[in-house]
Motif scaffolding. Sequence first.
Motif, mmCIF file in Angstrom:
data_model
loop_
_atom_site.group_PDB
_atom_site.id
_atom_site.type_symbol
_atom_site.label_atom_id
_atom_site.label_comp_id
_atom_site.label_asym_id
_atom_site.label_seq_id
_atom_site.Cartn_x
_atom_site.Cartn_y
_atom_site.Cartn_z
ATOM 1 N N MET A 89 0.847 -1.172 0.000
ATOM 2 C CA MET A 89 0.000 0.000 0.000
ATOM 3 C C MET A 89 0.892 1.234 0.000
ATOM 4 N N ASN A 90 0.591 2.161 -0.864
ATOM 5 C CA ASN A 90 1.399 3.366 -0.999
ATOM 6 C C ASN A 90 0.972 4.396 0.039
ATOM 7 N N LYS A 91 1.864 4.735 0.970
ATOM 8 C CA LYS A 91 1.556 5.693 2.035
ATOM 9 C C LYS A 91 2.107 7.080 1.742
ATOM 10 N N SER A 92 2.564 7.321 0.529
ATOM 11 C CA SER A 92 3.173 8.618 0.218
ATOM 12 C C SER A 92 2.175 9.618 -0.358
ATOM 13 N N ARG A 93 0.882 9.332 -0.263
ATOM 14 C CA ARG A 93 -0.123 10.276 -0.765
ATOM 15 C C ARG A 93 -0.153 11.513 0.121
ATOM 16 N N PRO A 94 -0.402 12.655 -0.456
ATOM 17 C CA PRO A 94 -0.517 13.854 0.384
ATOM 18 C C PRO A 94 -1.827 13.833 1.171
ATOM 19 N N ILE A 95 -1.775 14.306 2.405
ATOM 20 C CA ILE A 95 -2.950 14.373 3.264
ATOM 21 C C ILE A 95 -3.220 15.839 3.577
ATOM 22 N N ASN A 96 -4.420 16.276 3.289
ATOM 23 C CA ASN A 96 -4.788 17.664 3.553
ATOM 24 C C ASN A 96 -5.579 17.716 4.854
ATOM 25 N N LEU A 97 -4.955 18.197 5.905
ATOM 26 C CA LEU A 97 -5.622 18.285 7.193
ATOM 27 C C LEU A 97 -6.137 19.682 7.504
ATOM 28 N N LYS A 98 -5.893 20.637 6.619
ATOM 29 C CA LYS A 98 -6.394 21.995 6.829
ATOM 30 C C LYS A 98 -7.793 22.092 6.215
ATOM 31 N N LEU A 99 -8.796 22.043 7.066
ATOM 32 C CA LEU A 99 -10.173 22.067 6.570
ATOM 33 C C LEU A 99 -10.546 23.407 5.963
ATOM 34 N N SER A 100 -9.844 24.463 6.339
ATOM 35 C CA SER A 100 -10.163 25.791 5.790
ATOM 36 C C SER A 100 -9.746 25.921 4.329
ATOM 37 N N THR A 101 -8.926 25.003 3.835
ATOM 38 C CA THR A 101 -8.506 25.071 2.433
ATOM 39 C C THR A 101 -9.421 24.280 1.505
ATOM 40 N N ILE A 102 -10.315 23.505 2.065
ATOM 41 C CA ILE A 102 -11.230 22.703 1.248
ATOM 42 C C ILE A 102 -12.431 23.570 0.882
ATOM 43 N N HIS A 103 -12.707 23.683 -0.402
ATOM 44 C CA HIS A 103 -13.837 24.479 -0.887
ATOM 45 C C HIS A 103 -14.789 23.574 -1.661
ATOM 46 N N PHE A 104 -16.015 23.489 -1.172
ATOM 47 C CA PHE A 104 -17.022 22.671 -1.834
ATOM 48 C C PHE A 104 -17.636 23.452 -2.991
ATOM 49 N N PRO A 105 -17.996 22.775 -4.082
ATOM 50 C CA PRO A 105 -18.735 23.459 -5.153
ATOM 51 C C PRO A 105 -20.157 23.772 -4.687
ATOM 52 N N ILE A 106 -20.800 24.684 -5.374
ATOM 53 C CA ILE A 106 -22.137 25.144 -4.978
ATOM 54 C C ILE A 106 -23.147 23.996 -5.039
ATOM 55 N N THR A 107 -22.957 23.056 -5.936
ATOM 56 C CA THR A 107 -23.888 21.929 -6.018
ATOM 57 C C THR A 107 -23.772 21.033 -4.785
ATOM 58 N N ALA A 108 -22.556 20.868 -4.268
ATOM 59 C CA ALA A 108 -22.373 20.066 -3.054
ATOM 60 C C ALA A 108 -22.985 20.765 -1.857
ATOM 61 N N ILE A 109 -22.807 22.076 -1.760
ATOM 62 C CA ILE A 109 -23.394 22.846 -0.657
ATOM 63 C C ILE A 109 -24.911 22.747 -0.711
ATOM 64 N N SER A 110 -25.473 22.861 -1.912
ATOM 65 C CA SER A 110 -26.916 22.761 -2.079
ATOM 66 C C SER A 110 -27.426 21.386 -1.656
ATOM 67 N N SER A 111 -26.717 20.349 -2.033
ATOM 68 C CA SER A 111 -27.132 18.988 -1.684
ATOM 69 C C SER A 111 -27.026 18.736 -0.182
ATOM 70 N N ILE A 112 -25.942 19.173 0.416
ATOM 71 C CA ILE A 112 -25.756 18.982 1.859
ATOM 72 C C ILE A 112 -26.819 19.735 2.643
ATOM 73 N N LEU A 113 -27.098 20.980 2.255
ATOM 74 C CA LEU A 113 -28.115 21.765 2.953
ATOM 75 C C LEU A 113 -29.507 21.169 2.773
ATOM 76 N N HIS A 114 -29.769 20.565 1.618
ATOM 77 C CA HIS A 114 -31.067 19.921 1.399
ATOM 78 C C HIS A 114 -31.243 18.742 2.348
ATOM 79 N N ARG A 115 -30.192 17.970 2.547
ATOM 80 C CA ARG A 115 -30.267 16.831 3.462
ATOM 81 C C ARG A 115 -30.405 17.295 4.913
ATOM 82 N N ILE A 116 -29.644 18.329 5.280
ATOM 83 C CA ILE A 116 -29.722 18.850 6.650
ATOM 84 C C ILE A 116 -31.106 19.418 6.918
ATOM 85 N N SER A 117 -31.664 20.144 5.946
ATOM 86 C CA SER A 117 -33.005 20.704 6.147
ATOM 87 C C SER A 117 -34.048 19.602 6.271
#
Length: 125
Positions: free
Chosen positions: A1-29
């Motif tokens: 198993m290759n363990k050299s993949r980069p891991i992004n632990l900074k959640l502030s750098t992750i940007h969801f597309p508007i369609t993902a935000i819309s889908s997540i908010l629909h489920r939460i609502s």
Amino acid sequence: MNKSRPINLKLSTIHFPITAISSILHRISGVIILFLFGIFLWLLDLSLSSQENFQYVMSFFNNIYFKFIVWNILTVFIYHIVNGIRHVLMDFRFLSETLKSGVLSSYIVFVISIILSILAGVFIW
């Protein structure tokens, strides 16, 4: 198993597309509506049990904080319904399921929801 993949632990750098935000908010609502359904049934049962309890429930509606809570609940309902209509239109092929139409319809859902939410606030107050 290759363990050299980069891991992004900074959640502030992750940007969801508007369609993902819309889908997540629909489920939460939807989950919020599920929990609120029991509270509304309890208030309905309480208001129908006697004249005193009806007056007690109606006294809630004169409170500014309760009006704000009702406005937030209506905003959740409005968003869920408008986004649900979007999904039904996509299911019946009235809207294409391309990325471009998904992004555009997500923005339209947000704009319509904001307008209807403002109108609900005007209606409440």
